[in-house]
Design an enzyme around this catalytic site. Structure first.
Site, PDB file in Angstrom:
ATOM      1  N   GLY A 143      54.095   2.480  33.660  1.00 50.00           N
ATOM      2  CA  GLY A 143      52.992   3.523  35.136  1.00 50.00           C
ATOM      3  C   GLY A 143      52.303   4.819  33.895  1.00 50.00           C
ATOM      4  N   GLY A 179      51.309   4.947  30.721  1.00 53.53           N
ATOM      5  CA  GLY A 179      50.261   4.372  30.133  1.00 53.53           C
ATOM      6  C   GLY A 179      48.719   4.328  30.421  1.00 53.53           C
ATOM      7  N   PHE A 180      47.682   3.916  30.020  1.00 53.63           N
ATOM      8  CA  PHE A 180      46.834   4.117  29.990  1.00 53.63           C
ATOM      9  C   PHE A 180      45.676   3.468  31.937  1.00 53.63           C
ATOM     10  N   ILE A 206      62.046  -2.090  31.243  1.00 58.66           N
ATOM     11  CA  ILE A 206      61.982  -3.372  31.781  1.00 58.66           C
ATOM     12  C   ILE A 206      63.064  -4.642  31.215  1.00 58.66           C
ATOM     13  N   THR A 216      46.334 -10.525  31.419  1.00 59.59           N
ATOM     14  CA  THR A 216      44.283 -10.218  30.158  1.00 59.59           C
ATOM     15  C   THR A 216      43.282 -11.390  30.825  1.00 59.59           C
ATOM     16  N   ASP A 217      42.629 -11.202  29.833  1.00 60.78           N
ATOM     17  CA  ASP A 217      41.499 -11.935  29.585  1.00 60.78           C
ATOM     18  C   ASP A 217      41.515 -12.687  27.759  1.00 60.78           C
ATOM     19  N   GLU A 218      42.234 -12.309  27.357  1.00 59.11           N
ATOM     20  CA  GLU A 218      42.273 -12.290  26.002  1.00 59.11           C
ATOM     21  C   GLU A 218      42.785 -13.696  25.447  1.00 59.11           C
ATOM     22  N   TYR A 222      49.500 -10.262  20.173  1.00 65.20           N
ATOM     23  CA  TYR A 222      49.438 -10.149  21.663  1.00 65.20           C
ATOM     24  C   TYR A 222      48.956 -10.786  22.727  1.00 65.20           C
ATOM     25  N   LYS A 240      51.231 -12.325  25.819  1.00 66.83           N
ATOM     26  CA  LYS A 240      50.727 -12.215  27.237  1.00 66.83           C
ATOM     27  C   LYS A 240      50.799 -13.516  28.130  1.00 66.83           C
ATOM     28  N   ASN A 278      39.207  -2.921  29.778  1.00 65.38           N
ATOM     29  CA  ASN A 278      38.908  -1.665  30.616  1.00 65.38           C
ATOM     30  C   ASN A 278      38.842  -0.303  29.698  1.00 65.38           C
ATOM     31  N   VAL A 295      33.412  -1.091  12.256  1.00 62.23           N
ATOM     32  CA  VAL A 295      32.973  -1.400  12.695  1.00 62.23           C
ATOM     33  C   VAL A 295      33.772  -2.434  12.791  1.00 62.23           C
ATOM     34  N   ARG A 319      32.920  -8.181  24.548  1.00 56.69           N
ATOM     35  CA  ARG A 319      33.633  -7.646  25.540  1.00 56.69           C
ATOM     36  C   ARG A 319      33.153  -7.770  26.997  1.00 56.69           C
ATOM     37  N   PRO A 348      42.083 -10.876  11.222  1.00 59.49           N
ATOM     38  CA  PRO A 348      42.043 -12.264  10.906  1.00 59.49           C
ATOM     39  C   PRO A 348      42.105 -13.145  12.538  1.00 59.49           C
TER      40      PRO A 348
HETATM   41  P1  NAD Z   1      48.931   0.870  26.957  1.00 58.04           P
HETATM   42  O1  NAD Z   1      49.867   0.651  25.984  1.00 58.04           O
HETATM   43  O2  NAD Z   1      48.020   1.948  27.258  1.00 58.04           O
HETATM   44  O3  NAD Z   1      50.592   1.131  28.162  1.00 58.04           O
HETATM   45  C1  NAD Z   1      51.780   0.558  28.058  1.00 58.04           C
HETATM   46  C2  NAD Z   1      52.472   0.919  28.909  1.00 58.04           C
HETATM   47  O4  NAD Z   1      53.772   0.694  29.314  1.00 58.04           O
HETATM   48  C3  NAD Z   1      53.028   2.594  28.330  1.00 58.04           C
HETATM   49  O5  NAD Z   1      53.539   3.442  28.565  1.00 58.04           O
HETATM   50  C4  NAD Z   1      54.567   2.010  27.693  1.00 58.04           C
HETATM   51  O6  NAD Z   1      55.266   2.466  26.998  1.00 58.04           O
HETATM   52  C5  NAD Z   1      54.765   0.970  28.968  1.00 58.04           C
HETATM   53  N1  NAD Z   1      55.632   0.226  27.733  1.00 58.04           N
HETATM   54  C6  NAD Z   1      55.843  -1.009  26.853  1.00 58.04           C
HETATM   55  N2  NAD Z   1      56.550  -1.499  27.054  1.00 58.04           N
HETATM   56  C7  NAD Z   1      57.619  -1.014  27.890  1.00 58.04           C
HETATM   57  C8  NAD Z   1      58.814  -1.773  28.344  1.00 58.04           C
HETATM   58  N3  NAD Z   1      59.411  -2.740  27.527  1.00 58.04           N
HETATM   59  N4  NAD Z   1      59.449  -1.307  29.620  1.00 58.04           N
HETATM   60  C9  NAD Z   1      59.152   0.047  30.192  1.00 58.04           C
HETATM   61  N5  NAD Z   1      57.726   0.422  29.974  1.00 58.04           N
HETATM   62  C10 NAD Z   1      57.463  -0.120  28.372  1.00 58.04           C
HETATM   63  O7  NAD Z   1      48.379  -0.121  27.773  1.00 58.04           O
HETATM   64  P2  NAD Z   1      47.317  -0.381  29.204  1.00 58.04           P
HETATM   65  O8  NAD Z   1      45.928  -0.793  28.228  1.00 58.04           O
HETATM   66  O9  NAD Z   1      47.563   0.757  30.184  1.00 58.04           O
HETATM   67  O10 NAD Z   1      47.557  -1.936  29.262  1.00 58.04           O
HETATM   68  C11 NAD Z   1      48.560  -2.215  30.281  1.00 58.04           C
HETATM   69  C12 NAD Z   1      48.876  -3.833  31.032  1.00 58.04           C
HETATM   70  O11 NAD Z   1      47.455  -3.754  30.898  1.00 58.04           O
HETATM   71  C13 NAD Z   1      49.696  -4.522  29.689  1.00 58.04           C
HETATM   72  O12 NAD Z   1      50.132  -5.066  30.528  1.00 58.04           O
HETATM   73  C14 NAD Z   1      47.549  -4.894  28.606  1.00 58.04           C
HETATM   74  O13 NAD Z   1      48.676  -6.184  28.413  1.00 58.04           O
HETATM   75  C15 NAD Z   1      47.128  -5.390  30.801  1.00 58.04           C
HETATM   76  N6  NAD Z   1      45.551  -5.115  29.803  1.00 58.04           N
HETATM   77  C16 NAD Z   1      45.274  -3.987  29.629  1.00 58.04           C
HETATM   78  C17 NAD Z   1      43.620  -4.365  29.446  1.00 58.04           C
HETATM   79  C18 NAD Z   1      42.969  -3.206  28.411  1.00 58.04           C
HETATM   80  O14 NAD Z   1      41.318  -3.498  28.441  1.00 58.04           O
HETATM   81  N7  NAD Z   1      43.881  -1.928  27.747  1.00 58.04           N
HETATM   82  C19 NAD Z   1      42.602  -5.157  29.795  1.00 58.04           C
HETATM   83  C20 NAD Z   1      43.355  -6.324  30.353  1.00 58.04           C
HETATM   84  C21 NAD Z   1      44.994  -6.534  30.522  1.00 58.04           C
HETATM   85  P1  TYD Z   2      39.745  -2.948  21.137  1.00 58.12           P
HETATM   86  O1  TYD Z   2      40.143  -2.368  22.081  1.00 58.12           O
HETATM   87  O2  TYD Z   2      41.230  -2.949  20.340  1.00 58.12           O
HETATM   88  O3  TYD Z   2      40.383  -4.449  22.389  1.00 58.12           O
HETATM   89  P2  TYD Z   2      40.523  -5.301  22.049  1.00 58.12           P
HETATM   90  O4  TYD Z   2      40.577  -6.208  20.930  1.00 58.12           O
HETATM   91  O5  TYD Z   2      42.117  -5.810  23.333  1.00 58.12           O
HETATM   92  O6  TYD Z   2      39.132  -6.124  22.973  1.00 58.12           O
HETATM   93  O7  TYD Z   2      38.178  -3.646  20.847  1.00 58.12           O
HETATM   94  C1  TYD Z   2      37.140  -3.987  21.594  1.00 58.12           C
HETATM   95  C2  TYD Z   2      36.636  -5.025  20.284  1.00 58.12           C
HETATM   96  O8  TYD Z   2      35.441  -3.511  19.216  1.00 58.12           O
HETATM   97  C3  TYD Z   2      37.169  -5.628  19.502  1.00 58.12           C
HETATM   98  O9  TYD Z   2      36.161  -6.974  18.899  1.00 58.12           O
HETATM   99  C4  TYD Z   2      37.501  -5.178  18.138  1.00 58.12           C
HETATM  100  C5  TYD Z   2      36.431  -3.998  18.218  1.00 58.12           C
HETATM  101  N1  TYD Z   2      37.269  -3.019  17.127  1.00 58.12           N
HETATM  102  C6  TYD Z   2      35.980  -2.581  16.052  1.00 58.12           C
HETATM  103  O10 TYD Z   2      35.166  -2.858  16.392  1.00 58.12           O
HETATM  104  N2  TYD Z   2      36.773  -0.879  15.868  1.00 58.12           N
HETATM  105  C7  TYD Z   2      37.702  -0.051  16.116  1.00 58.12           C
HETATM  106  O11 TYD Z   2      38.033   0.563  15.030  1.00 58.12           O
HETATM  107  C8  TYD Z   2      38.247  -0.915  17.254  1.00 58.12           C
HETATM  108  C9  TYD Z   2      39.558  -0.002  17.886  1.00 58.12           C
HETATM  109  C10 TYD Z   2      38.206  -2.250  17.476  1.00 58.12           C
END
Ligand code: NAD
Ligand code: TYD
Length: 346
Positions: A14, A16-17, A66, A131-133, A155, A159, A185, A211, A219, A281
């Site tokens: 909680g 994180g982002f 965790i 995630t959709d990934e 990554y 997941k 997000n 880029v 995305r 890659p």
């Molecule tokens: P983030 O990296 O901002 O936050 C992750 C948080 O998890 C951090 O606060 C970190 O300290 C904590 N954490 C990591 N490992 C831990 C562990 N072993 N025990 C306890 N805490 C731990 O990530 P986010 O972007 O907020 O993503 C959160 C979740 O949502 C992730 O599971 C990610 O896969 C998923 N998600 C993210 C996106 C996105 O666009 N950011 C989209 C879809 C799903």
């Molecule tokens: P990112 O925000 O890392 O999310 P994800 O790879 O999980 O979708 O990247 C989003 C898109 O932007 C992806 O196609 C990679 C590209 N990207 C760049 O072109 N430059 C950058 O510096 C970063 C971080 C991402």
């Protein structure tokens, strides 16, 4: 807003982002809800994201992993949570390409330890944030919840592995779990290594924007508040054992940059700041999740237009310059960014 069924919720990750946005959402929406936030505070975890809740009798921070079985056992025995929502994970594709050990440890082993604790303590509801990934590169059409898993990066495969473990616990042990697969997000508190906060902050600092490749990767961009509402709906009303996609608006990376620039008073065109780097890659060119199921079954709808979400996001980064400047000066950011910027993966 959904009917509240849960009074004691354990949120993992909680700080994180998305997790901190969700804790804010729960705290604001449910005055009777006691929130426990278990977070290891890795480089992307930041207690400041929730400093406004300091002193709230309804919020408690617990520093921990965790994957720590003994800690989980003690927490689950003491608090008897009604629900667990798991955001905790390593979340950045670039970092997973440089080294994937932490990804397997937190995302796979950690999630396994957490669901095992949830099973042993008979937690009534477990929500996994996925995630959709996990569907991999979708060149044509859309991915629904039955699309085969075909992850491309360490990554996304970590997941996907967590999703499969949870599915096996649902089948074998009737674990009352639901998986939510969100698309990309954006919004407040996103760590500035990800595309949108990196571009906003680099432009504000007069730095170049890396880029990847031709910038035409697509995305599905989802404003974080809309994702929090979807998770809320699933927490309260999602069918146990099910998977729900949550998607946003399709945009190429260059379209995202264009939209960011519209909200900044730049003296030069953003194109002049672009540096084209190598692609990742195994880069996924397109994600296209379909959210029909959560819309039909739960009436969820995104409330934010992409343009409004971006306006609000840029405004947040303008107002909270100190938050991201501090992060961008930490060794955890700088050491990684050096490699990320040059797109040197091996
Ligand atoms: P983030 O990296 O901002 O936050 C992750 C948080 O998890 C951090 O606060 C970190 O300290 C904590 N954490 C990591 N490992 C831990 C562990 N072993 N025990 C306890 N805490 C731990 O990530 P986010 O972007 O907020 O993503 C959160 C979740 O949502 C992730 O599971 C990610 O896969 C998923 N998600 C993210 C996106 C996105 O666009 N950011 C989209 C879809 C799903
Ligand atoms: P990112 O925000 O890392 O999310 P994800 O790879 O999980 O979708 O990247 C989003 C898109 O932007 C992806 O196609 C990679 C590209 N990207 C760049 O072109 N430059 C950058 O510096 C970063 C971080 C991402």
């Amino acid at each position: 807003m959904s009917n509240q069924l849960f009074k004691k919720v354990l949120v993992c990750g909680g700080a994180g982002f998305i997790g901190s946005n969700f804790v804010h959402h729960l705290h604001g929406a449910y005055p009777d809800c006691q929130i426990y936030n278990l977070d290891m505070l890795t480089y992307s975890g930041n207690k400041k994201n929730l400093s406004d809740l300091d002193g709230s009798g309804r919020y408690e921070f617990i520093h921990g992993d965790i994957g720590d079985k003994n800690l989980l056992s003690s927490l689950f025995n003491t608090h008897r949570f009604d629900a667990v929502v798991n955001f905790a994970a390593e979340s950045h594709v670039d970092r997973s390409l440089h080294s994937s050990y932490h990804f397997i440890q937190s995302n796979v082993v950690g999630t396994h330890t957490l669901i095992e604790a949830a099973r042993q303590h008979a937690v009534p509801r477990f929500i996994q944030i996925s995630t959709d990934e996990v569907y991999g590169d979708i060149r044509d059409g859309e991915s629904d919840e039955n699309t085969p898993l075909n992850p491309s990066s360490p990554y996304s495969s970590s997941k996907a592995a967590a999703d499969l473990l949870i599915k096996s616990y649902i089948k074998s042990y009737k674990l009352p779990a639901v998986i939510v697969r969100g698309s990309n997000n954006f919004g407040p508190y996103q760590y500035p290594e990800k595309l949108i906060p990196l571009v906003i902050s680099n432009l504000l600092e007069g730095k170049k924007i890396p880029v990847h490749g031709n910038g035409l990767h697509t995305r599905s961009w989802l404003y974080v508040q809309d994702f929090c509402h979807a998770i809320d709906a699933v927490l309260c009303r999602g069918k146990l054992g099910e998977i729900y996609n949550v998607s946003g608006v399709p945009k190429t990376n260059l379209e995202v940059l264009e939209e960011i620039s519209k909200n900044l008073n730049l003296t030069t065109s953003w194109q002049e700041s672009v540096v084209h780097t190598n692609d990742r890659p195994g880069a996924d060119l397109r994600y296209a999740p379909n959210s029909g199921k959560i819309m039909r079954e739960m009436g969820w709808r995104p409330l934010w237009r992409f343009e409004d979400g971006m306006k609000s996001t840029v405004q947040w980064y303008l107002t909270n310059r100190e938050w991201w400047t501090q992060i961008k000066n930490t060794p955890a950011f700088l050491e990684h960014y050096e490699k990320q910027y040059k797109a040197q993966y091996f």
